[in-house]
Write an enzyme that holds these catalytic residues in place. Structure first.
Site, short mmCIF file in Angstrom:
data_model
loop_
_atom_site.label_atom_id
_atom_site.label_comp_id
_atom_site.label_asym_id
_atom_site.label_seq_id
_atom_site.Cartn_x
_atom_site.Cartn_y
_atom_site.Cartn_z
N HIS A 80 0.85 -1.20 0.00
CA HIS A 80 0.00 0.00 0.00
C HIS A 80 0.89 1.26 0.00
CE1 HIS A 80 -3.14 2.74 1.39
NE2 HIS A 80 -4.03 1.76 1.53
N GLU A 103 -0.91 1.36 -5.30
CA GLU A 103 -0.68 0.13 -4.55
C GLU A 103 -0.57 -1.08 -5.47
OE1 GLU A 103 -3.87 0.08 -1.62
OE2 GLU A 103 -3.96 2.25 -1.77
O1 TA6 Z 1 -6.32 1.29 -0.48
C1 TA6 Z 1 -7.27 2.27 -0.30
C2 TA6 Z 1 -7.94 2.09 1.04
O2 TA6 Z 1 -8.54 0.83 1.10
C3 TA6 Z 1 -8.92 3.24 1.22
O3 TA6 Z 1 -10.25 2.89 1.08
C4 TA6 Z 1 -8.52 3.86 2.55
O4 TA6 Z 1 -9.39 3.74 3.57
C5 TA6 Z 1 -7.12 3.36 2.74
O5 TA6 Z 1 -6.98 2.14 2.10
C6 TA6 Z 1 -6.48 3.40 4.11
O6 TA6 Z 1 -6.94 2.42 4.96
P1 TA6 Z 1 -6.47 2.38 6.47
O7 TA6 Z 1 -7.07 1.09 7.02
O8 TA6 Z 1 -4.97 2.34 6.47
O9 TA6 Z 1 -6.99 3.60 7.14
#
Ligand code: TA6
Length: 278
Positions: A154, A254
């Site tokens: 990510h 990502e």
């Molecule tokens: O990858 C995108 C995502 O799934 C978004 O929807 C957003 O919420 C982000 O990841 C971050 O997630 P987190 O659990 O680290 O707050």
């Protein structure tokens, strides 16, 4: 040079310095939270109000979303993006030359992981730090039953200003819009003027992040999905460990196995997700 360091609260990380780059990786999550090439500005965005505590996700760098990406389909009460990013990994080995350093971390099932995800596994993350950054995440099914794996590296990229960046390489690719849950098709390059949360599919080419002062290329292997995310103004206010203006200087691209790109691993099978960033 590899240095083992510790914050006052006991939070452990490894700092790597070679002739090409400097980097920091926490044992919590095997989380790379700093990577800077010599003579360049930081590549990864990191929140100045991130937690640095065992058991909590770091906001920024490269969280490892594993063994599920997003919400767990079978039990939405489980932590978003799985448990690898908040687990303590083991540092296994390192290999150094003057211009490149490779670190290897591992994670295995425990009583606690089996309670939330009832599979035996071994997970290995290899991080190669040089003027190119490479992450290889290898999952092996050590159970007697198959499992479905969704995952992502990510990556939070540090950008000068979200209004000026362009993402190239996704034109005409189908994507799931995670804001409307509609299937869409990308028309042209991506520019940002509102919240974006998309899972692109059928990716077999490199992606380029064009900023005012540099271009970053991302090449993925063992993956045909890429998530592009910027929370914009309102969502940033609701996010943990993020200042209100954080969305202006970060963009997540990502490297993933998500939605249609989920992988099924039979007993003893392995799958490697690899991202090369330069
Ligand atoms: O990858 C995108 C995502 O799934 C978004 O929807 C957003 O919420 C982000 O990841 C971050 O997630 P987190 O659990 O680290 O707050």
């Amino acid at each position: 040079m590899i240095e083992f360091k510790c914050l006052e609260n006991g939070f452990r990380y490894i700092e790597v310095t070679n002739t090409k780059a400097n980097a920091k990786v926490a044992l919590n999550g095997a989380h790379l939270f700093h990577y800077q090439r010599v003579g360049e500005r930081e590549l990864l965005w990191l929140s100045d109000i991130s937690y640095f505590e065992d058991g909590k996700a770091i906001r920024g760098g490269i969280p490892i979303c594993w063994p599920w990406f997003g919400f767990n389909k079978d039990d939405v009460s489980l932590s978003q993006h799985g448990f690898a990013r908040t687990s303590l990994w083991e540092f296994k080995s390192s290999n150094e030359t003057t211009d490149s350093t490779t670190l290897v971390f591992t994670l295995s099932d425990t009583k606690e992981t089996l309670e939330v995800w009832n599979y035996k596994f071994s997970l290995e993350l290899k991080i190669a730090i040089s003027d190119t950054l490479t992450l290889e995440l290898k999952t092996t099914n050590l159970d007697t039953k198959e499992f479905i794996l969704t995952q992502a590296l990510h990556t939070y990229f540090s950008i000068l200003n979200i209004s000026n960046v362009i993402v190239k390489g996704l034109d005409k690719k189908p994507y799931l819009d995670a804001l409307s849950w509609q299937n869409m098709v990308q028309d042209g390059d991506i520019r940002f003027e509102r919240e974006v949360d998309r899972v692109y599919q059928n990716i077999d080419n490199t992606i380029t992040l064009v900023d005012i002062d540099r271009e970053i290329t991302i090449k993925n292997e063992g993956s045909s999905s890429v998530v592009v995310w910027n929370p914009w103004i309102e969502k940033t206010k609701r996010m943990s460990a993020m200042k209100e203006d954080a969305y202006t200087t970060m963009l997540c691209i990502e490297s993933a196995n998500a939605f249609d790109d989920a992988r099924v691993l039979k007993p003893n099978e392995s799958h490697t997700l690899k991202a090369t960033i330069y």
